[in-house]
Design an enzyme around this catalytic site. Structure first.
Site, PDB file in Angstrom:
ATOM      1  N   GLN A  49       0.845  -1.199   0.000  1.00 47.07           N
ATOM      2  CA  GLN A  49       0.000   0.000   0.000  1.00 47.07           C
ATOM      3  C   GLN A  49       0.877   1.245   0.000  1.00 47.07           C
ATOM      4  OE1 GLN A  49      -3.461  -0.756   3.007  1.00 47.07           O
ATOM      5  NE2 GLN A  49      -1.763  -2.040   3.626  1.00 47.07           N
ATOM      6  N   ASP A  96       6.289   4.637  -1.697  1.00 40.50           N
ATOM      7  CA  ASP A  96       7.664   5.127  -1.573  1.00 40.50           C
ATOM      8  C   ASP A  96       8.702   4.366  -2.398  1.00 40.50           C
ATOM      9  OD1 ASP A  96       8.031   2.723  -0.114  1.00 40.50           O
ATOM     10  OD2 ASP A  96       7.629   3.727   1.803  1.00 40.50           O
ATOM     11  N   HIS A 107      -1.350   1.460  -4.489  1.00 37.66           N
ATOM     12  CA  HIS A 107      -1.715   2.885  -4.462  1.00 37.66           C
ATOM     13  C   HIS A 107      -0.782   3.754  -5.297  1.00 37.66           C
ATOM     14  CE1 HIS A 107      -3.858   1.966  -0.391  1.00 37.66           C
ATOM     15  NE2 HIS A 107      -4.522   1.536  -1.442  1.00 37.66           N
ATOM     16  N   CYS A 144      -0.915  13.811 -15.642  1.00 34.51           N
ATOM     17  CA  CYS A 144      -1.719  14.976 -16.016  1.00 34.51           C
ATOM     18  C   CYS A 144      -3.198  14.623 -15.943  1.00 34.51           C
ATOM     19  CB  CYS A 144      -1.358  15.437 -17.432  1.00 34.51           C
ATOM     20  SG  CYS A 144      -2.452  16.747 -18.021  1.00 34.51           S
ATOM     21  N   CYS A 163       0.294  19.697 -22.218  1.00 37.21           N
ATOM     22  CA  CYS A 163      -0.973  20.407 -22.468  1.00 37.21           C
ATOM     23  C   CYS A 163      -1.269  21.510 -21.453  1.00 37.21           C
ATOM     24  CB  CYS A 163      -2.129  19.398 -22.493  1.00 37.21           C
ATOM     25  SG  CYS A 163      -2.642  18.859 -20.858  1.00 37.21           S
ATOM     26  N   SER A 173      -2.386  -1.040   9.511  1.00 34.79           N
ATOM     27  CA  SER A 173      -3.532  -1.109  10.417  1.00 34.79           C
ATOM     28  C   SER A 173      -4.729  -1.737   9.697  1.00 34.79           C
ATOM     29  CB  SER A 173      -3.901   0.297  10.885  1.00 34.79           C
ATOM     30  OG  SER A 173      -4.314   1.076   9.776  1.00 34.79           O
ATOM     31  N   GLY A 231       0.634  -2.219  17.400  1.00 32.12           N
ATOM     32  CA  GLY A 231      -0.701  -1.619  17.504  1.00 32.12           C
ATOM     33  C   GLY A 231      -1.761  -2.518  16.893  1.00 32.12           C
TER      34      GLY A 231
HETATM   35  N1  LIG Z   1       5.633   4.943   3.232  1.00 29.13           N
HETATM   36  C1  LIG Z   1       4.535   5.220   2.496  1.00 29.13           C
HETATM   37  O1  LIG Z   1       4.540   5.046   1.287  1.00 29.13           O
HETATM   38  C2  LIG Z   1       3.290   5.712   3.194  1.00 29.13           C
HETATM   39  C3  LIG Z   1       3.361   6.399   4.401  1.00 29.13           C
HETATM   40  C4  LIG Z   1       2.156   6.822   5.008  1.00 29.13           C
HETATM   41  C5  LIG Z   1       0.928   6.539   4.403  1.00 29.13           C
HETATM   42  N2  LIG Z   1       0.894   5.867   3.221  1.00 29.13           N
HETATM   43  C6  LIG Z   1      -0.424   5.552   2.616  1.00 29.13           C
HETATM   44  O2  LIG Z   1      -1.436   5.699   3.579  1.00 29.13           O
HETATM   45  C7  LIG Z   1      -2.190   4.523   3.830  1.00 29.13           C
HETATM   46  C8  LIG Z   1      -1.937   4.129   5.272  1.00 29.13           C
HETATM   47  O3  LIG Z   1      -2.425   2.854   5.631  1.00 29.13           O
HETATM   48  P1  LIG Z   1      -1.443   1.781   6.256  1.00 29.13           P
HETATM   49  O4  LIG Z   1      -2.307   0.703   6.817  1.00 29.13           O
HETATM   50  O5  LIG Z   1      -0.398   1.423   5.293  1.00 29.13           O
HETATM   51  O6  LIG Z   1      -0.705   2.558   7.432  1.00 29.13           O
HETATM   52  P2  LIG Z   1      -1.184   2.931   8.881  1.00 29.13           P
HETATM   53  O7  LIG Z   1      -0.440   4.156   9.247  1.00 29.13           O
HETATM   54  O8  LIG Z   1      -2.667   2.913   9.022  1.00 29.13           O
HETATM   55  O9  LIG Z   1      -0.657   1.712   9.758  1.00 29.13           O
HETATM   56  C9  LIG Z   1       0.707   1.491   9.957  1.00 29.13           C
HETATM   57  C10 LIG Z   1       0.831   0.454  11.061  1.00 29.13           C
HETATM   58  O10 LIG Z   1       2.194   0.048  11.180  1.00 29.13           O
HETATM   59  C11 LIG Z   1       2.562   0.052  12.547  1.00 29.13           C
HETATM   60  N3  LIG Z   1       4.011   0.298  12.620  1.00 29.13           N
HETATM   61  C12 LIG Z   1       4.686   1.466  12.513  1.00 29.13           C
HETATM   62  N4  LIG Z   1       6.011   1.277  12.594  1.00 29.13           N
HETATM   63  C13 LIG Z   1       6.189  -0.059  12.760  1.00 29.13           C
HETATM   64  C14 LIG Z   1       7.340  -0.880  12.902  1.00 29.13           C
HETATM   65  N5  LIG Z   1       8.575  -0.376  12.900  1.00 29.13           N
HETATM   66  N6  LIG Z   1       7.156  -2.222  13.074  1.00 29.13           N
HETATM   67  C15 LIG Z   1       5.907  -2.761  13.102  1.00 29.13           C
HETATM   68  N7  LIG Z   1       4.788  -2.026  12.953  1.00 29.13           N
HETATM   69  C16 LIG Z   1       4.925  -0.690  12.784  1.00 29.13           C
HETATM   70  C17 LIG Z   1       1.731   1.121  13.184  1.00 29.13           C
HETATM   71  O11 LIG Z   1       1.584   0.891  14.568  1.00 29.13           O
HETATM   72  C18 LIG Z   1       0.411   0.994  12.421  1.00 29.13           C
HETATM   73  O12 LIG Z   1      -0.444   0.054  13.027  1.00 29.13           O
HETATM   74  C19 LIG Z   1      -1.704   3.503   2.847  1.00 29.13           C
HETATM   75  O13 LIG Z   1      -2.743   3.236   1.988  1.00 29.13           O
HETATM   76  C20 LIG Z   1      -0.531   4.162   2.091  1.00 29.13           C
HETATM   77  O14 LIG Z   1      -0.838   4.305   0.719  1.00 29.13           O
HETATM   78  C21 LIG Z   1       2.042   5.446   2.622  1.00 29.13           C
HETATM   79 ZN   LIG Z   2      -1.395  17.118 -20.088  1.00 30.29          ZN
END
Ligand SMILES: NC(=O)c1ccc[n+]([C@@H]2O[C@H](COP(=O)([O-])OP(=O)(O)OC[C@H]3O[C@@H](n4cnc5c(N)ncnc54)[C@H](O)[C@@H]3O)[C@@H](O)[C@H]2O)c1
Ligand SMILES: [Zn+2]
Length: 288
Positions: A110, A113, A128, A136, A190, A229, A255
């Site tokens: 998800q 990065d 995602h 664009c 464009c 999460s 968590g």
């Molecule tokens: N790095 C990225 O690309 C990035 C960063 C933030 C959000 N997002 C986007 O936002 C949305 C967020 O949803 P999500 O469920 O991915 O994230 P979330 O923030 O809802 O959940 C992240 C979970 O990981 C846990 N966590 C954090 N550090 C940890 C570690 N070192 N070891 C174990 N667990 C750890 C947290 O406690 C939390 O429960 C995604 O759809 C994503 O596209 C992406």
């Molecule tokens: Zn364009």
């Protein structure tokens, strides 16, 4: 938790159980923001996230409101410097090594990065999208974020040194007065408005991408859920599918998660340590 499930809160106790679950099985990982926090990229819902939590931009608002787009790009411009310099951590590397050793078939992520690919993972489905690409909204052409960043620097010479606290998704906190002066980027083809090629909240994931992710989950013999999460349905549906198929489900996330009740093995430990130790127990050598 289902009957027979096990809960661990540290890598030393969890890794042997995880290694046992993975041994000889075709494993697929579903990853989220938690796998990248050890690289310095904030998540949304981790411990300590609350104080910096703010509402992320909604897909609908980005499309309809030019001033919101301008402020989004100002924050993203400032955030990109740090975000694009982030490097894979031990957890990303352990997953890449597990794949190279044949112990992990694919990753559905998800995250936006690209750190899995930077670590050397090959079969990665980006649910995602990725912030490294920009699309664009008028003509659909795609260009690299680095090119767009360069144009924004030329257009906003007084902001070149602006900094702001890192926020999730490559964003940064930025004073409104600075954001309001920012000149947002336009399409080189464009002159249309640009959007990072990621799925914002309220946006939909392309069917081809969803199908590609389901295809990985259908062929999995065990699903690893890492650092998410699962609050966002677009990831949760794959866990539900794995549960329907009756394959073991291991969740390693600090968590609570929305699928805790479905887990075969539940680990509340830091991902880097847990994955490195698990790979070691599976006989996968650390990167030379
Ligand atoms: N790095 C990225 O690309 C990035 C960063 C933030 C959000 N997002 C986007 O936002 C949305 C967020 O949803 P999500 O469920 O991915 O994230 P979330 O923030 O809802 O959940 C992240 C979970 O990981 C846990 N966590 C954090 N550090 C940890 C570690 N070192 N070891 C174990 N667990 C750890 C947290 O406690 C939390 O429960 C995604 O759809 C994503 O596209 C992406
Ligand atoms: Zn364009």
């Amino acid at each position: 938790m289902p009957l027979g499930s096990a809960l661990f809160d540290n890598a030393r106790d969890a890794a042997p159980e995880l290694a046992r679950l993975l041994a000889g099985k075709r494993a697929v990982a579903l990853t989220g923001a938690g796998i990248s926090t050890e690289s310095g990229i904030p998540d949304y819902r981790g411990p300590g996230t609350r104080e910096r939590a703010r509402s992320p931009i909604q897909h609908r608002d980005f499309l309809r409101d030019a001033s919101l787009r301008q402020r989004y790009w100002a924050r993203a411009y400032v955030g990109w410097e740090r975000f694009s310099r982030s490097r894979p951590n031990a957890g990303h590397r352990a997953l890449a090594e597990l794949e190279a050793a044949g112990a992990l078939a694919a990753i559905v992520t998800q995250n936006v990065d690209r750190l899995h690919q930077a670590a050397g993972s090959r079969d990665v489905v980006e649910l995602h999208g990725a912030l490294a690409e920009v699309r664009c909204l008028s003509c659909g052409s795609v260009e690299s974020r680095d090119d767009v960043q360069h144009r924004m620097t030329l257009q906003n010479p007084t902001l070149a040194d602006a900094t702001g606290a890192a926020a999730p998704d490559g964003d940064a906190e930025l004073a409104r007065s600075i954001a309001d002066r920012f000149l947002g980027p336009e399409c080189v083809t464009c002159s249309g408005p640009l959007k990072p090629d990621v799925v914002f909240f309220g946006g939909t994931v392309d069917k081809a991408i969803v199908d590609a992710a389901y295809e990985r989950v259908e062929r999995a013999e065990v699903l690893l859920v890492l650092g998410t999460s699962l609050v966002v349905y677009s990831g949760f549906r794959f866990v539900r599918r794995a549960h329907e198929r009756g394959i073991p489900l291991a969740i390693v996330t600090l968590g609570e998660t929305r699928a805790d009740g479905l887990a075969t093995l539940r680990v509340q430990g830091p991902l880097g340590e847990v994955l490195v130790e698990t790979a070691r127990l599976l006989g996968v050598p650390p990167e030379g």
